[in-house]
Design a protein around this motif. Structure first.
Motif, PDB file in Angstrom:
ATOM      1  N   HIS A 127       4.514  10.975   9.401  1.00 55.72           N
ATOM      2  CA  HIS A 127       4.071  11.524  10.603  1.00 55.72           C
ATOM      3  C   HIS A 127       4.226  13.095  10.771  1.00 55.72           C
ATOM      4  O   HIS A 127       3.248  13.676  10.901  1.00 55.72           O
ATOM      5  N   PHE A 128       5.452  13.320  10.423  1.00 58.54           N
ATOM      6  CA  PHE A 128       5.799  14.919  10.750  1.00 58.54           C
ATOM      7  C   PHE A 128       5.133  15.570   9.453  1.00 58.54           C
ATOM      8  O   PHE A 128       4.810  16.807   9.850  1.00 58.54           O
ATOM      9  N   THR A 129       5.373  15.419   8.318  1.00 54.94           N
ATOM     10  CA  THR A 129       5.097  16.154   7.238  1.00 54.94           C
ATOM     11  C   THR A 129       3.712  15.815   6.776  1.00 54.94           C
ATOM     12  O   THR A 129       3.061  17.248   6.711  1.00 54.94           O
ATOM     13  N   ASP A 130       3.281  14.839   6.712  1.00 55.18           N
ATOM     14  CA  ASP A 130       1.930  14.447   6.131  1.00 55.18           C
ATOM     15  C   ASP A 130       0.836  14.319   7.319  1.00 55.18           C
ATOM     16  O   ASP A 130      -0.235  14.054   6.701  1.00 55.18           O
ATOM     17  N   GLN A 131       1.081  14.255   8.613  1.00 58.65           N
ATOM     18  CA  GLN A 131       0.298  14.170   9.802  1.00 58.65           C
ATOM     19  C   GLN A 131      -0.531  12.838   9.455  1.00 58.65           C
ATOM     20  O   GLN A 131      -1.830  12.869   9.603  1.00 58.65           O
ATOM     21  N   ARG A 132      -0.214  11.742   9.119  1.00 59.11           N
ATOM     22  CA  ARG A 132      -0.803  10.471   8.894  1.00 59.11           C
ATOM     23  C   ARG A 132      -0.867   9.783  10.121  1.00 59.11           C
ATOM     24  O   ARG A 132       0.038   9.911  11.236  1.00 59.11           O
ATOM     25  N   ASN A 133      -1.934   8.997  10.113  1.00 62.22           N
ATOM     26  CA  ASN A 133      -2.149   8.430  11.477  1.00 62.22           C
ATOM     27  C   ASN A 133      -1.462   7.170  11.817  1.00 62.22           C
ATOM     28  O   ASN A 133      -1.984   5.949  11.305  1.00 62.22           O
ATOM     29  N   LEU A 134      -0.402   7.092  12.371  1.00 58.57           N
ATOM     30  CA  LEU A 134       0.421   5.787  12.347  1.00 58.57           C
ATOM     31  C   LEU A 134       0.032   4.785  13.541  1.00 58.57           C
ATOM     32  O   LEU A 134       0.549   3.832  13.811  1.00 58.57           O
ATOM     33  N   SER A 135      -0.927   5.162  14.223  1.00 60.97           N
ATOM     34  CA  SER A 135      -1.723   4.321  15.093  1.00 60.97           C
ATOM     35  C   SER A 135      -2.560   3.186  14.204  1.00 60.97           C
ATOM     36  O   SER A 135      -3.001   2.187  14.849  1.00 60.97           O
ATOM     37  N   ASP A 136      -2.697   3.602  13.075  1.00 60.12           N
ATOM     38  CA  ASP A 136      -3.488   2.906  12.285  1.00 60.12           C
ATOM     39  C   ASP A 136      -2.746   1.902  11.345  1.00 60.12           C
ATOM     40  O   ASP A 136      -1.925   2.294  10.454  1.00 60.12           O
ATOM     41  N   ASP A 137      -3.057   0.562  11.566  1.00 63.33           N
ATOM     42  CA  ASP A 137      -2.326  -0.495  10.767  1.00 63.33           C
ATOM     43  C   ASP A 137      -2.322  -0.547   9.348  1.00 63.33           C
ATOM     44  O   ASP A 137      -1.492  -0.882   8.529  1.00 63.33           O
ATOM     45  N   ALA A 138      -3.626   0.161   8.877  1.00 61.39           N
ATOM     46  CA  ALA A 138      -3.725   0.105   7.229  1.00 61.39           C
ATOM     47  C   ALA A 138      -2.806   1.305   6.755  1.00 61.39           C
ATOM     48  O   ALA A 138      -2.215   1.307   5.590  1.00 61.39           O
ATOM     49  N   VAL A 139      -2.711   2.332   7.616  1.00 63.47           N
ATOM     50  CA  VAL A 139      -1.754   3.515   7.329  1.00 63.47           C
ATOM     51  C   VAL A 139      -0.405   2.828   7.143  1.00 63.47           C
ATOM     52  O   VAL A 139       0.206   3.334   6.419  1.00 63.47           O
ATOM     53  N   LEU A 140       0.288   2.173   8.158  1.00 70.11           N
ATOM     54  CA  LEU A 140       1.215   1.621   8.087  1.00 70.11           C
ATOM     55  C   LEU A 140       1.726   0.797   7.228  1.00 70.11           C
ATOM     56  O   LEU A 140       2.656   0.875   6.413  1.00 70.11           O
ATOM     57  N   ALA A 141       0.645   0.149   6.788  1.00 70.01           N
ATOM     58  CA  ALA A 141       0.857  -0.909   5.790  1.00 70.01           C
ATOM     59  C   ALA A 141       1.097  -0.304   4.353  1.00 70.01           C
ATOM     60  O   ALA A 141       1.840  -0.592   3.167  1.00 70.01           O
ATOM     61  N   ASP A 142       0.160   0.911   4.280  1.00 67.96           N
ATOM     62  CA  ASP A 142       0.084   1.843   3.147  1.00 67.96           C
ATOM     63  C   ASP A 142       1.657   2.471   2.817  1.00 67.96           C
ATOM     64  O   ASP A 142       2.041   2.391   1.713  1.00 67.96           O
ATOM     65  N   VAL A 143       1.894   2.713   3.923  1.00 64.96           N
ATOM     66  CA  VAL A 143       3.520   3.546   3.843  1.00 64.96           C
ATOM     67  C   VAL A 143       4.491   2.643   3.308  1.00 64.96           C
ATOM     68  O   VAL A 143       5.534   2.800   2.526  1.00 64.96           O
ATOM     69  N   ALA A 144       4.454   1.223   3.827  1.00 61.81           N
ATOM     70  CA  ALA A 144       5.272   0.046   3.617  1.00 61.81           C
ATOM     71  C   ALA A 144       5.183  -0.005   1.906  1.00 61.81           C
ATOM     72  O   ALA A 144       5.994  -0.145   1.189  1.00 61.81           O
ATOM     73  N   ALA A 145       3.881  -0.058   1.712  1.00 63.95           N
ATOM     74  CA  ALA A 145       3.639  -0.297   0.092  1.00 63.95           C
ATOM     75  C   ALA A 145       4.177   0.785  -0.789  1.00 63.95           C
ATOM     76  O   ALA A 145       4.644   0.505  -2.021  1.00 63.95           O
ATOM     77  N   GLU A 146       4.110   2.018  -0.263  1.00 63.43           N
ATOM     78  CA  GLU A 146       4.522   3.111  -1.263  1.00 63.43           C
ATOM     79  C   GLU A 146       6.055   3.410  -1.363  1.00 63.43           C
ATOM     80  O   GLU A 146       6.475   3.937  -2.260  1.00 63.43           O
ATOM     81  N   ILE A 147       6.913   2.569  -0.696  1.00 58.24           N
ATOM     82  CA  ILE A 147       8.143   2.458  -0.709  1.00 58.24           C
ATOM     83  C   ILE A 147       8.739   1.103  -1.567  1.00 58.24           C
ATOM     84  O   ILE A 147       9.737   0.698  -1.750  1.00 58.24           O
ATOM     85  N   GLY A 148       7.468   0.306  -2.022  1.00 58.00           N
ATOM     86  CA  GLY A 148       7.656  -0.870  -2.817  1.00 58.00           C
ATOM     87  C   GLY A 148       7.870  -2.095  -2.036  1.00 58.00           C
ATOM     88  O   GLY A 148       8.020  -3.291  -2.661  1.00 58.00           O
ATOM     89  N   LEU A 149       7.376  -2.047  -0.787  1.00 59.16           N
ATOM     90  CA  LEU A 149       7.455  -3.210   0.104  1.00 59.16           C
ATOM     91  C   LEU A 149       5.894  -3.962  -0.156  1.00 59.16           C
ATOM     92  O   LEU A 149       4.984  -3.384  -0.583  1.00 59.16           O
ATOM     93  N   ASP A 150       5.903  -5.305   0.101  1.00 60.21           N
ATOM     94  CA  ASP A 150       4.597  -5.898  -0.109  1.00 60.21           C
ATOM     95  C   ASP A 150       3.580  -5.477   0.773  1.00 60.21           C
ATOM     96  O   ASP A 150       3.541  -5.767   1.903  1.00 60.21           O
ATOM     97  N   ARG A 151       2.340  -4.880   0.477  1.00 64.39           N
ATOM     98  CA  ARG A 151       1.533  -4.381   1.429  1.00 64.39           C
ATOM     99  C   ARG A 151       0.653  -5.467   2.308  1.00 64.39           C
ATOM    100  O   ARG A 151       0.545  -5.421   3.439  1.00 64.39           O
ATOM    101  N   ALA A 152       0.412  -6.447   1.467  1.00 66.67           N
ATOM    102  CA  ALA A 152      -0.332  -7.836   2.289  1.00 66.67           C
ATOM    103  C   ALA A 152       0.737  -8.319   3.261  1.00 66.67           C
ATOM    104  O   ALA A 152       0.029  -8.697   4.449  1.00 66.67           O
ATOM    105  N   GLU A 153       1.926  -8.587   2.996  1.00 67.97           N
ATOM    106  CA  GLU A 153       2.817  -8.974   3.771  1.00 67.97           C
ATOM    107  C   GLU A 153       2.701  -8.202   4.976  1.00 67.97           C
ATOM    108  O   GLU A 153       3.048  -8.560   6.307  1.00 67.97           O
ATOM    109  N   ALA A 154       2.945  -6.717   4.920  1.00 66.97           N
ATOM    110  CA  ALA A 154       3.088  -5.713   5.956  1.00 66.97           C
ATOM    111  C   ALA A 154       1.821  -5.787   6.668  1.00 66.97           C
ATOM    112  O   ALA A 154       1.956  -5.821   7.940  1.00 66.97           O
TER     113      ALA A 154
END
Length: 214
Positions: A127-154
């Motif tokens: 949110h603060f550094t990369d100015q990504r859109n946290l209103s977007d569920d796809a972005v939220l799932a991406d962030v989860a995947a980037e730390i090694g969580l399962d994107r499909a499950e997210a």
């Protein structure tokens, strides 16, 4: 053996003072060598925020009645404080505030995976550094995947809203404890400290707690 310090932090990833306060507390904990465990809890700064969000500057001026100059001064102050703690605020004129109900649901799910803290930090950065859109569920799932969580499950968690009631319940609990602003930090379930206190104050608080527990 020293007793583990239990720390509850009620916060929202839209809140700049929440990441500043956490970084200050973390620095104090490291310096003191305090054995601790951190538990994050949900709070929505703007539960009525529409899905498309709102321009940050407009929102701050509307909510707090501040002038553009005051708003800019406040941002520069926070940017300097955060920078000294190794965190970058990269606000632009197009930065937006977002509704975080789904963000809190994703964090709740991450907690079941033992990764809530990691995801919380990643979302602050998104949110603060990369100015990504946290209103977007796809972005939220991406962030989860980037730390090694399962994107499909997210994505499924956000789609079926399975943790919506849990998050609402947790939000109500903390409101009933009198929490009306964040960050709110509770030490050992009984000592409440609000706002970003600064490294020195947190260090003093940790010292006092150690004496009390000692």
């Amino acid at each position: 053996m020293s007793k583990t310090l239990h720390i509850d932090i009620v916060s929202d990833v839209m809140c700049p003072w929440c990441i500043i306060g956490y970084r200050q507390l973390s620095k104090a904990l490291d310096a003191a060598g305090t054995d601790h465990e951190i538990h994050w809890h949900p709070f929505e700064l703007n539960p009525q925020m529409p899905p498309e969000g709102q321009n940050t500057r407009e929102h701050i001026m509307e909510k707090y009645g501040s002038t553009p100059e005051q708003s800019e001064q406040s941002r520069q102050q926070m940017k300097a404080l955060a920078g000294a703690l190794g965190f970058d605020f990269n606000w632009t004129k197009d930065s937006r505030m977002h509704n975080t109900f789904n963000t809190h649901q994703l964090l709740h799910w991450a907690n079941t995976q033992g990764r809530m803290h990691d995801l919380k930090m990643a979302l602050f950065t998104a949110h603060f550094t990369d100015q990504r859109n946290l209103s977007d569920d796809a972005v939220l799932a991406d962030v989860a995947a980037e730390i090694g969580l399962d994107r499909a499950e997210a994505a499924a968690v956000l789609d079926d809203q399975r943790f919506a009631n849990d998050v609402r319940s947790a939000e109500r609990f903390w409101q009933q404890q009198g929490i009306s602003g964040v960050p709110a930090v509770v030490f050992n379930r009984k000592h409440l400290v609000t706002g970003a206190q600064g490294v020195e104050n947190y260090t003093n608080i940790l010292s006092q707690l150690a004496e009390m527990e000692g």
